[in-house]
Design an enzyme around this catalytic site. Structure first.
Site, PDB file in Angstrom:
ATOM      1  N   SER A  53     -54.571 -12.657 -77.346  1.00 54.58           N
ATOM      2  CA  SER A  53     -55.206 -11.738 -78.260  1.00 54.58           C
ATOM      3  C   SER A  53     -55.885 -10.829 -77.509  1.00 54.58           C
ATOM      4  O   SER A  53     -56.378  -9.825 -78.066  1.00 54.58           O
ATOM      5  CB  SER A  53     -55.772 -12.418 -79.651  1.00 54.58           C
ATOM      6  OG  SER A  53     -57.114 -13.192 -79.215  1.00 54.58           O
ATOM      7  N   HIS A  54     -56.423 -11.583 -76.384  1.00 48.93           N
ATOM      8  CA  HIS A  54     -57.259 -10.372 -75.512  1.00 48.93           C
ATOM      9  C   HIS A  54     -56.517 -10.591 -74.102  1.00 48.93           C
ATOM     10  O   HIS A  54     -57.395  -9.845 -73.302  1.00 48.93           O
ATOM     11  CB  HIS A  54     -58.738 -11.176 -75.480  1.00 48.93           C
ATOM     12  CG  HIS A  54     -59.127 -10.991 -76.853  1.00 48.93           C
ATOM     13  ND1 HIS A  54     -59.065 -11.588 -77.827  1.00 48.93           N
ATOM     14  CD2 HIS A  54     -59.917  -9.587 -77.310  1.00 48.93           C
ATOM     15  CE1 HIS A  54     -59.642 -11.188 -78.794  1.00 48.93           C
ATOM     16  NE2 HIS A  54     -60.283 -10.297 -78.839  1.00 48.93           N
ATOM     17  N   HIS A 126     -67.389  -4.794 -75.502  1.00 47.69           N
ATOM     18  CA  HIS A 126     -66.990  -5.979 -75.172  1.00 47.69           C
ATOM     19  C   HIS A 126     -65.450  -6.004 -75.819  1.00 47.69           C
ATOM     20  O   HIS A 126     -65.445  -5.994 -77.178  1.00 47.69           O
ATOM     21  CB  HIS A 126     -67.692  -7.181 -75.560  1.00 47.69           C
ATOM     22  CG  HIS A 126     -67.244  -8.365 -74.702  1.00 47.69           C
ATOM     23  ND1 HIS A 126     -66.085  -9.052 -74.821  1.00 47.69           N
ATOM     24  CD2 HIS A 126     -67.955  -9.144 -73.735  1.00 47.69           C
ATOM     25  CE1 HIS A 126     -66.017 -10.326 -74.141  1.00 47.69           C
ATOM     26  NE2 HIS A 126     -67.378 -10.158 -73.401  1.00 47.69           N
ATOM     27  N   PHE A 127     -64.621  -6.351 -75.257  1.00 44.24           N
ATOM     28  CA  PHE A 127     -63.248  -6.253 -75.749  1.00 44.24           C
ATOM     29  C   PHE A 127     -62.236  -7.358 -75.195  1.00 44.24           C
ATOM     30  O   PHE A 127     -60.814  -7.249 -75.220  1.00 44.24           O
ATOM     31  CB  PHE A 127     -62.349  -4.590 -75.439  1.00 44.24           C
ATOM     32  CG  PHE A 127     -61.278  -4.243 -76.224  1.00 44.24           C
ATOM     33  CD1 PHE A 127     -61.612  -4.300 -77.620  1.00 44.24           C
ATOM     34  CD2 PHE A 127     -59.885  -3.670 -75.870  1.00 44.24           C
ATOM     35  CE1 PHE A 127     -60.599  -3.797 -78.559  1.00 44.24           C
ATOM     36  CE2 PHE A 127     -59.033  -3.279 -76.673  1.00 44.24           C
ATOM     37  CZ  PHE A 127     -59.328  -3.356 -78.126  1.00 44.24           C
ATOM     38  N   ALA A 129     -61.976 -12.044 -74.291  1.00 44.76           N
ATOM     39  CA  ALA A 129     -62.511 -13.168 -74.760  1.00 44.76           C
ATOM     40  C   ALA A 129     -63.739 -13.596 -74.075  1.00 44.76           C
ATOM     41  O   ALA A 129     -64.146 -12.531 -73.026  1.00 44.76           O
ATOM     42  CB  ALA A 129     -61.623 -14.340 -74.197  1.00 44.76           C
ATOM     43  N   ASP A 194     -55.415 -11.202 -83.426  1.00 41.37           N
ATOM     44  CA  ASP A 194     -54.165 -12.055 -83.938  1.00 41.37           C
ATOM     45  C   ASP A 194     -53.690 -11.425 -84.983  1.00 41.37           C
ATOM     46  O   ASP A 194     -52.620 -11.528 -85.328  1.00 41.37           O
ATOM     47  CB  ASP A 194     -54.778 -13.626 -84.080  1.00 41.37           C
ATOM     48  CG  ASP A 194     -54.705 -14.269 -82.783  1.00 41.37           C
ATOM     49  OD1 ASP A 194     -54.039 -13.749 -81.778  1.00 41.37           O
ATOM     50  OD2 ASP A 194     -55.724 -15.040 -82.782  1.00 41.37           O
ATOM     51  N   LYS A 237     -70.321 -21.161 -94.518  1.00 38.29           N
ATOM     52  CA  LYS A 237     -71.024 -21.955 -93.189  1.00 38.29           C
ATOM     53  C   LYS A 237     -70.551 -20.852 -92.008  1.00 38.29           C
ATOM     54  O   LYS A 237     -71.365 -20.519 -91.290  1.00 38.29           O
ATOM     55  CB  LYS A 237     -70.384 -23.132 -92.806  1.00 38.29           C
ATOM     56  CG  LYS A 237     -70.985 -24.166 -93.727  1.00 38.29           C
ATOM     57  CD  LYS A 237     -70.483 -25.826 -93.561  1.00 38.29           C
ATOM     58  CE  LYS A 237     -70.932 -26.447 -94.613  1.00 38.29           C
ATOM     59  NZ  LYS A 237     -70.586 -27.780 -94.353  1.00 38.29           N
ATOM     60  N   ARG A 314     -55.996 -26.397 -73.221  1.00 38.66           N
ATOM     61  CA  ARG A 314     -54.834 -25.886 -73.087  1.00 38.66           C
ATOM     62  C   ARG A 314     -54.900 -24.612 -72.030  1.00 38.66           C
ATOM     63  O   ARG A 314     -53.807 -24.373 -71.417  1.00 38.66           O
ATOM     64  CB  ARG A 314     -54.638 -25.385 -74.730  1.00 38.66           C
ATOM     65  CG  ARG A 314     -53.532 -24.632 -74.934  1.00 38.66           C
ATOM     66  CD  ARG A 314     -53.595 -23.353 -75.965  1.00 38.66           C
ATOM     67  NE  ARG A 314     -54.665 -22.580 -75.853  1.00 38.66           N
ATOM     68  CZ  ARG A 314     -54.741 -21.210 -75.164  1.00 38.66           C
ATOM     69  NH1 ARG A 314     -53.549 -20.839 -74.665  1.00 38.66           N
ATOM     70  NH2 ARG A 314     -55.502 -20.570 -75.089  1.00 38.66           N
TER      71      ARG A 314
HETATM   72  P1  NDP Z   1     -58.982 -19.927 -81.413  1.00 39.80           P
HETATM   73  O1  NDP Z   1     -59.296 -20.292 -82.901  1.00 39.80           O
HETATM   74  O2  NDP Z   1     -57.657 -19.679 -80.823  1.00 39.80           O
HETATM   75  O3  NDP Z   1     -59.551 -21.095 -80.416  1.00 39.80           O
HETATM   76  C1  NDP Z   1     -61.034 -21.188 -80.563  1.00 39.80           C
HETATM   77  C2  NDP Z   1     -61.451 -22.582 -79.588  1.00 39.80           C
HETATM   78  O4  NDP Z   1     -60.823 -23.707 -80.385  1.00 39.80           O
HETATM   79  C3  NDP Z   1     -60.945 -22.434 -78.149  1.00 39.80           C
HETATM   80  O5  NDP Z   1     -62.016 -22.767 -77.174  1.00 39.80           O
HETATM   81  C4  NDP Z   1     -59.489 -23.281 -78.306  1.00 39.80           C
HETATM   82  O6  NDP Z   1     -59.377 -23.678 -77.109  1.00 39.80           O
HETATM   83  C5  NDP Z   1     -59.973 -24.273 -79.312  1.00 39.80           C
HETATM   84  N1  NDP Z   1     -58.689 -24.796 -79.939  1.00 39.80           N
HETATM   85  C6  NDP Z   1     -58.023 -24.298 -80.391  1.00 39.80           C
HETATM   86  N2  NDP Z   1     -57.118 -25.153 -81.145  1.00 39.80           N
HETATM   87  C7  NDP Z   1     -57.529 -26.202 -81.058  1.00 39.80           C
HETATM   88  C8  NDP Z   1     -57.174 -27.856 -81.146  1.00 39.80           C
HETATM   89  N3  NDP Z   1     -56.083 -27.937 -81.719  1.00 39.80           N
HETATM   90  N4  NDP Z   1     -57.935 -28.610 -80.566  1.00 39.80           N
HETATM   91  C9  NDP Z   1     -59.064 -28.485 -80.125  1.00 39.80           C
HETATM   92  N5  NDP Z   1     -59.408 -27.304 -79.609  1.00 39.80           N
HETATM   93  C10 NDP Z   1     -58.685 -26.161 -79.906  1.00 39.80           C
HETATM   94  O7  NDP Z   1     -59.850 -18.593 -81.327  1.00 39.80           O
HETATM   95  P2  NDP Z   1     -59.846 -17.502 -81.964  1.00 39.80           P
HETATM   96  O8  NDP Z   1     -58.900 -17.081 -82.652  1.00 39.80           O
HETATM   97  O9  NDP Z   1     -61.244 -17.640 -82.861  1.00 39.80           O
HETATM   98  O10 NDP Z   1     -60.566 -16.530 -81.004  1.00 39.80           O
HETATM   99  C11 NDP Z   1     -59.601 -16.075 -80.006  1.00 39.80           C
HETATM  100  C12 NDP Z   1     -60.250 -15.112 -78.764  1.00 39.80           C
HETATM  101  O11 NDP Z   1     -60.573 -14.118 -79.323  1.00 39.80           O
HETATM  102  C13 NDP Z   1     -61.608 -15.764 -78.152  1.00 39.80           C
HETATM  103  O12 NDP Z   1     -61.461 -15.832 -76.843  1.00 39.80           O
HETATM  104  C14 NDP Z   1     -62.846 -14.938 -78.722  1.00 39.80           C
HETATM  105  O13 NDP Z   1     -63.964 -14.847 -77.548  1.00 39.80           O
HETATM  106  C15 NDP Z   1     -61.934 -13.497 -78.723  1.00 39.80           C
HETATM  107  N6  NDP Z   1     -62.788 -12.814 -79.441  1.00 39.80           N
HETATM  108  C16 NDP Z   1     -63.270 -11.775 -79.135  1.00 39.80           C
HETATM  109  C17 NDP Z   1     -63.769 -10.630 -79.786  1.00 39.80           C
HETATM  110  C18 NDP Z   1     -64.756  -9.641 -79.141  1.00 39.80           C
HETATM  111  O14 NDP Z   1     -65.585  -8.973 -79.797  1.00 39.80           O
HETATM  112  N7  NDP Z   1     -64.560  -9.414 -77.778  1.00 39.80           N
HETATM  113  C19 NDP Z   1     -64.083 -10.859 -81.259  1.00 39.80           C
HETATM  114  C20 NDP Z   1     -63.240 -11.938 -81.647  1.00 39.80           C
HETATM  115  C21 NDP Z   1     -62.656 -12.497 -81.204  1.00 39.80           C
HETATM  116  P3  NDP Z   1     -58.073 -23.336 -75.914  1.00 39.80           P
HETATM  117  O15 NDP Z   1     -58.649 -21.904 -75.379  1.00 39.80           O
HETATM  118  O16 NDP Z   1     -57.971 -24.169 -74.923  1.00 39.80           O
HETATM  119  O17 NDP Z   1     -56.927 -23.005 -76.929  1.00 39.80           O
HETATM  120  O1  PYC Z   2     -60.000  -9.910 -81.668  1.00 44.60           O
HETATM  121  O2  PYC Z   2     -61.580  -9.595 -83.447  1.00 44.60           O
HETATM  122  C1  PYC Z   2     -61.048  -9.301 -82.284  1.00 44.60           C
HETATM  123  C2  PYC Z   2     -61.829  -8.387 -81.664  1.00 44.60           C
HETATM  124  C3  PYC Z   2     -62.761  -7.605 -81.835  1.00 44.60           C
HETATM  125  C4  PYC Z   2     -63.151  -6.777 -80.680  1.00 44.60           C
HETATM  126  C5  PYC Z   2     -62.572  -7.552 -79.791  1.00 44.60           C
HETATM  127  N1  PYC Z   2     -61.556  -8.299 -80.104  1.00 44.60           N
END
Ligand code: NDP
Ligand code: PYC
Length: 343
Positions: A53-54, A126-127, A129, A194, A237, A314
């Site tokens: 996703s990033h 910030h765009f 992970a 996503d 929460k 992973r």
């Molecule tokens: P996920 O739900 O995919 O994963 C969240 C965390 O949980 C990760 O550390 C992942 O590890 C871990 N994980 C996932 N599945 C399991 C499992 N079954 N058992 C144990 N651990 C697990 O992340 P999000 O969808 O919430 O976010 C995705 C990305 O988007 C992040 O990197 C986040 O920083 C980025 N993001 C950035 C934004 C921004 O403003 N810049 C805004 C929102 C999100 P692993 O990585 O090893 O799978």
């Molecule tokens: O995936 O939610 C997101 C996000 C927002 C800004 C950068 N990534």
């Protein structure tokens, strides 16, 4: 990512080649050489680790922000000492990672001198992970926490209007005898990235992830993107965590709240301009002399209890595989990137 499918087929591209290709794209769209090198490495690392996703999916968004004049690809950050263990960084409407890296060496000195330090970054896009920001601290023996707010696309629990961003937080800790344990997760049910991938690929999103423009629950990603919103993870929460991240990443740093991001005068812009907070701790100051062993022990307990996968594992497995075999990129995606680079 939890929802987006990581591409495992496609043209295998060596990591260094992907970095070089992305660097050409950034340079061609007006960044400085330093900014291009930092963002290319960061984005290619996300693709390498399967942070889909990033990864390169975000490149058109970076380009859109640069072309629209919303972000300054040549910004010169300023770093100011607000105390013996507090750095304030003004990214000057540039990308966050170059501003963070400009302050990182001094920040590390503060952490070593004081046992803990805070870095507050504002006016920053910030765009990506967050794990690339925190994992290196844990490799240096430190515990790191970071928080970023984004743009309003998440309703508070029971609410109707989007107030919060998807607001990720990341945590990294050293682990004796192994890679750091890093988690990096949005405060929303899923990342906006996503949702966009689901819309592009025609998948429904899981029930309970979001609402449409009338506030009704929906599994249609397009309804979430078209006037709807995501929900926080875990009800009230997750809502409280999203709130905390607005406070830490925006109110405290001087960055904008997610709901204050207004890019309407910059069509094509996609990079939220907000803030980021780091709290980094030297765990040796705890005085146990066995911090990383204790963490390894806890992970052992968790696994014995039945959790088969720790956060980060992973990514590390995929990193090892793609560094060996190349990063698989769909031919259409590769063609799109080459066109953006002017190849
Ligand atoms: P996920 O739900 O995919 O994963 C969240 C965390 O949980 C990760 O550390 C992942 O590890 C871990 N994980 C996932 N599945 C399991 C499992 N079954 N058992 C144990 N651990 C697990 O992340 P999000 O969808 O919430 O976010 C995705 C990305 O988007 C992040 O990197 C986040 O920083 C980025 N993001 C950035 C934004 C921004 O403003 N810049 C805004 C929102 C999100 P692993 O990585 O090893 O799978
Ligand atoms: O995936 O939610 C997101 C996000 C927002 C800004 C950068 N990534």
């Amino acid at each position: 990512a939890a929802f987006a499918q990581t591409a495992e087929t496609g043209t295998p591209v060596p990591f260094a080649d992907l970095v070089a290709l992305l660097e050409r794209i950034f340079l061609r769209h007006g960044t400085s050489e330093r900014v291009a090198a930092i963002l290319a490495e960061n984005c290619a690392s996300c693709e390498r680790d399967g942070s889909t996703s990033h990864g390169v999916f975000r490149i058109p968004g970076y380009v859109g922000s640069l072309k629209s004049g919303w972000v300054d690809g040549r910004a010169e950050p300023t770093v100011e000492e607000a105390g013996p263990a507090f750095l304030r960084v003004d990214a000057a409407n540039g990308f966050t990672q170059p501003a963070f890296l400009a302050a990182r060496d001094r920040f590390l000195e503060m952490v070593r001198d004081n046992g803990v330090a805070v870095m507050a970054i504002r006016n920053s896009h910030h765009f990506s992970a967050l794990w690339p920001d925190v994992e290196p601290f844990a490799r240096e023996g430190l515990v790191a926490l970071s928080f970023v707010n984004s743009f309003a696309c998440v309703v508070p629990p029971g609410g109707k209007a989007a107030v919060y961003g998807t607001n990720p937080m990341a945590f990294a800790t050293p682990v004796a005898g192994g890679d750091p344990m890093v988690f990096d997760q949005a405060a929303s049910s899923m990342a906006n990235g996503d949702v966009r991938i689901a819309a592009r690929e025609g998948h429904a999103i899981p029930a309970g992830s979001g609402v449409d423009r009338d506030g009704k629950p929906t599994t249609d990603p397009k309804a979430v993107l078209d006037g709807g919103a995501l929900l926080p993870f875990g009800g009230h929460k997750g809502g409280s965590i999203a709130f905390m991240i607005e406070v830490l990443a925006a109110a405290l740093t001087g960055g904008k709240y997610s709901r204050e991001v207004d890019w309407s005068a910059h069509p094509g812009a996609e990079t939220p301009c907000t803030g980021q907070l780091f709290i980094v701790i030297d765990p040796e100051r705890g005085g146990t002399g066995a911090f990383a062993d204790r963490v390894a022990g806890l992970i052992g307990n968790v696994k014995e209890a039945g959790q088969d996968r720790m956060p980060g594992e992973r990514r590390y497995a995929r990193r090892a595989r793609t560094l060996r075999d190349g990063i698989p990129l769909a031919p259409a995606r590769l063609a799109e990137l080459r066109a953006l680079a002017g190849d």
